[in-house]
Design a protein around this motif. Structure first.
Motif, PDB file in Angstrom:
ATOM      1  N   ALA A  40       0.848  -1.187   0.000  1.00  0.00           N
ATOM      2  CA  ALA A  40       0.000   0.000   0.000  1.00  0.00           C
ATOM      3  C   ALA A  40       0.893   1.249   0.000  1.00  0.00           C
ATOM      4  N   LYS A  43       3.638   2.185   2.699  1.00  0.00           N
ATOM      5  CA  LYS A  43       3.822   1.033   3.588  1.00  0.00           C
ATOM      6  C   LYS A  43       4.774   0.024   2.961  1.00  0.00           C
ATOM      7  N   SER A  62      -5.108 -10.512   8.443  1.00  0.00           N
ATOM      8  CA  SER A  62      -5.992  -9.465   7.923  1.00  0.00           C
ATOM      9  C   SER A  62      -6.886  -9.942   6.777  1.00  0.00           C
ATOM     10  N   LYS A  86     -12.161  -4.571   1.479  1.00  0.00           N
ATOM     11  CA  LYS A  86     -12.236  -3.378   2.320  1.00  0.00           C
ATOM     12  C   LYS A  86     -11.296  -2.315   1.754  1.00  0.00           C
ATOM     13  N   SER A  87     -11.510  -1.070   2.177  1.00  0.00           N
ATOM     14  CA  SER A  87     -10.658   0.003   1.673  1.00  0.00           C
ATOM     15  C   SER A  87      -9.189  -0.255   2.022  1.00  0.00           C
ATOM     16  N   GLU A  88      -8.961  -0.899   3.160  1.00  0.00           N
ATOM     17  CA  GLU A  88      -7.578  -1.162   3.559  1.00  0.00           C
ATOM     18  C   GLU A  88      -6.908  -2.259   2.726  1.00  0.00           C
ATOM     19  N   ASP A  89      -7.658  -2.902   1.846  1.00  0.00           N
ATOM     20  CA  ASP A  89      -7.057  -3.861   0.919  1.00  0.00           C
ATOM     21  C   ASP A  89      -6.465  -3.173  -0.304  1.00  0.00           C
ATOM     22  N   THR A  90      -6.676  -1.878  -0.426  1.00  0.00           N
ATOM     23  CA  THR A  90      -6.135  -1.123  -1.551  1.00  0.00           C
ATOM     24  C   THR A  90      -4.615  -1.177  -1.543  1.00  0.00           C
TER      25      THR A  90
END
Length: 121
Positions: A40, A43, A62, A86-90
């Motif tokens: 990401a 990150k 996750s 989920k947005s955090e999988d972007t």
């Protein structure tokens, strides 16, 4: 000459699904393991799933219960089925294959070019 080509990324709404594919071109080898990583923005690259030719697979906490990784030896391919996104999988997703070359009796690792997955409404 071996290439790993990834396909399947794109834009999807939260809760949606995508299927990533990673195809190894060439001959004279079999897939031993296929790993899926993601990075990401801002990150470090992280391991999402690792599939083995023995059919066992490990997942990052996750993504457990949402992602399914598999190997198709006959097609020299690996797949990452992603559900309930989920947005955090972007992230940019990369495949990493460890190939066993039969004549050389040796293992080599290869990386795909990466494919972008964006989860947003």
């Amino acid at each position: 000459q071996v290439d790993l080509v990834e396909t399947g990324g794109g834009l999807v709404q939260p809760g949606g699904s995508l299927r990533l594919s990673c195809v190894a071109s060439g001959r004279g080898f079999v897939i031993n393991t296929m790993g899926w990583y993601r990075q990401a923005p801002g990150k470090e690259r992280e391991l999402v799933a690792l599939s083995r030719s023995s059919s066992s697979t490990n997942y990052a906490d996750s993504v457990k219960g949402r992602f399914t990784a598999s190997i198709d030896k006959a097609q020299n391919s690996g797949y990452l089925e992603m559900n309930s996104l989920k947005s955090e999988d972007t992230a940019v997703y990369y495949c990493n294959a460890e190939l066993y070359f039969i004549d050389e009796r040796a293992y080599f690792q290869y990386w795909g070019q990466g494919t972008t997955v964006t989860v947003s409404s």
